[in-house]
Design a protein around this motif. Structure first.
Motif, PDB file in Angstrom:
ATOM      1  N   GLN A 117       0.893  -1.166  -0.012  1.00  0.00           N
ATOM      2  CA  GLN A 117      -0.140   0.015   0.057  1.00  0.00           C
ATOM      3  C   GLN A 117       0.941   1.395   0.086  1.00  0.00           C
ATOM      4  N   HIS A 140       1.832   4.590   0.901  1.00  0.00           N
ATOM      5  CA  HIS A 140       1.528   5.573   2.080  1.00  0.00           C
ATOM      6  C   HIS A 140       1.529   7.160   1.973  1.00  0.00           C
ATOM      7  N   LEU A 183      -0.876   1.473   7.839  1.00  0.00           N
ATOM      8  CA  LEU A 183      -2.261   1.106   7.420  1.00  0.00           C
ATOM      9  C   LEU A 183      -2.231  -0.191   7.759  1.00  0.00           C
ATOM     10  N   ALA A 187      -7.390   4.157   5.347  1.00  0.00           N
ATOM     11  CA  ALA A 187      -6.734   5.291   5.868  1.00  0.00           C
ATOM     12  C   ALA A 187      -6.742   4.899   7.564  1.00  0.00           C
ATOM     13  N   ILE A 188      -6.001   5.710   7.913  1.00  0.00           N
ATOM     14  CA  ILE A 188      -5.568   5.589   9.490  1.00  0.00           C
ATOM     15  C   ILE A 188      -5.444   7.001  10.187  1.00  0.00           C
ATOM     16  N   THR A 227      -3.143   9.251   7.326  1.00  0.00           N
ATOM     17  CA  THR A 227      -2.162   8.367   6.446  1.00  0.00           C
ATOM     18  C   THR A 227      -3.294   7.690   5.610  1.00  0.00           C
ATOM     19  N   ASP A 269      -4.180   5.068   1.847  1.00  0.00           N
ATOM     20  CA  ASP A 269      -3.526   4.177   0.841  1.00  0.00           C
ATOM     21  C   ASP A 269      -3.914   4.931  -0.431  1.00  0.00           C
TER      22      ASP A 269
END
Length: 396
Positions: free
Chosen positions: A193, A195, A329, A335-336, A368, A370
């Motif tokens: 992914q 980031h 992630l 998303a985070i 953060t 993807d």
């Protein structure tokens, strides 16, 4: 013969057999814990589906346990004999009971050790009778042994009780399965992914005032409850934040299921999930968080508690960091959110048409993402709305 199988609610997480709590020939009552299964998120005890005698173990310690796999068989006629497992290809013998604690030792009551625990004790030279057991009826679990090794607070077998604890350097802390699984998942997430992290800052003045007013009324809420609520509300401006990458599409979750990272000290962390947070009130979210956090730290989460998240929050500021980027992630999520330490800072704001320096409770917030799933404008739109909700929180 009654079959014992791996629970189905595994959500694609790899599980392994950590320890058998009963051995072949042991009598078991219905709902007695039979075996511990461990994933990167949680350790779960599988109970006996019926009373009888454990007649056959199919998956031994360290075997991979996929959902629905056959773990063991229980004979319900009361006659148990050791059987040969066709799958394992070896006969599994009933283990002798583990060592008994010395007289006067009240650290635990259940002294039978699983093969996994016995091997770990022998490997590290640990006297199991000196370990405080946290399992059922005071049973010593593999996690108890790992914790004892990491903290170096037990005395080796053969050493006098007055001896100094064995010293371990930080580099000698053995990997447990949770740490290995976390490492594997982190490496895979970074590899697969792309980031990208955006950074905003938020004024928590309105939230702090609301929180204090609620506390005065007897309703104690954590800042995390407000963060979860605001995150759920912000999804309306960028639904793909609550989605995931699929080979043929971007799949948007029909519900907003928010995982909240919960630290377990040296053991790593787990991410219990507040299910359907978008439909819950602030007070309901607070109650859910209190329950999940308490059970996470007590090691009593079920797999369903950590499965199915569509978005994750890392409130890393509670341990002192101002900013963390990128936050890795969670696999299968787009998303985070990261929330840094809440601290008073001098900021410039316009007051009555003129610039003024104010002291406000501020925190950096990051998203953060993807980058396959969402782009910069969606990321910034979500963060803008998230900050607006926090800063405009209505009075209680």
């Amino acid at each position: 013969m009654i079959e014992v199988r791996v629970p189905d609610e595994q959500e694609g997480t790899k599980a392994v057999v950590r320890a058998w709590l009963k051995q072949i020939g042991d009598a078991v009552a219905e709902n007695d814990p039979l075996v511990e299964l461990e994933t990167d998120k949680v350790t779960q005890e599988v109970p006996a589906p019926a009373a009888g005698v454990l007649a056959e173990i199919i998956l031994d310690t360290d075997a991979e346990a996929v959902p629905g796999a056959l773990l063991a068989r229980i004979e319900t006629d009361g006659v148990g004999t050791a059987r040969t497992s066709a799958k394992a290809g070896v006969q599994l013998k009933q283990e002798e009971p583990g060592p008994r604690p010395s007289p006067g030792n009240s650290l635990h009551h259940e002294t039978r050790l699983s093969p996994s625990v016995r091997r770990a004790c022998l490997e590290h030279g640990i006297d199991a009778s000196r370990i405080h057991g946290t399992g059922r009826d005071g049973r010593v679990t593999r996690e108890d042994v790992d914790r004892a090794v990491a903290s170096a607070t037990v005395v080796s077998v053969g050493e006098p009780a007055t001896a100094q604890p064995r010293q371990f350097s930080p580099q000698d802390i053995p990997h447990d399965r949770m740490r290995l699984a976390i490492a594997e998942n982190m490496a895979r997430a970074v590899a697969e992914q792309p980031h990208v992290t955006a950074v905003f800052e938020a004024d928590f003045s309105a939230v702090a005032a609301h929180k204090a007013a609620m506390a005065a009324r007897g309703q104690k809420l954590s800042y995390t409850a407000y963060i979860v609520k605001a995150a759920a509300q912000a999804m309306s401006v960028a639904p793909a934040i609550n989605g995931r990458w699929e080979k043929d599409r971007i799949a948007i979750s029909p519900t907003i299921d928010i995982g909240v990272g919960t630290a377990l000290g040296e053991k790593g962390l787990v991410v219990p999930v507040v299910k359907d947070a978008g439909s819950l009130s602030l007070e309901q979210i607070g109650a859910k968080l209190d329950d999940l956090t308490r059970r996470a730290r007590d090691g009593k989460l079920e797999r369903s508690d950590v499965a199915g998240g569509s978005f994750t929050i890392s409130n890393h500021g509670v341990s002192g960091s101002l900013l963390a980027a990128p936050i890795i992630l969670h696999q299968g999520q787009a998303a985070i959110l990261g929330v840094g330490k809440l601290e008073k800072r001098v900021v410039v704001r316009e007051v009555d048409g003129e610039d003024a320096m104010l002291i406000l409770p501020m925190a950096y917030v990051t998203l953060t993402i993807d980058h396959r799933v969402v782009d910069g404008h969606q990321t910034n739109a979500w963060l803008t709305r998230f900050v607006e909700i926090l800063e405009g929180w209505p009075r209680a």
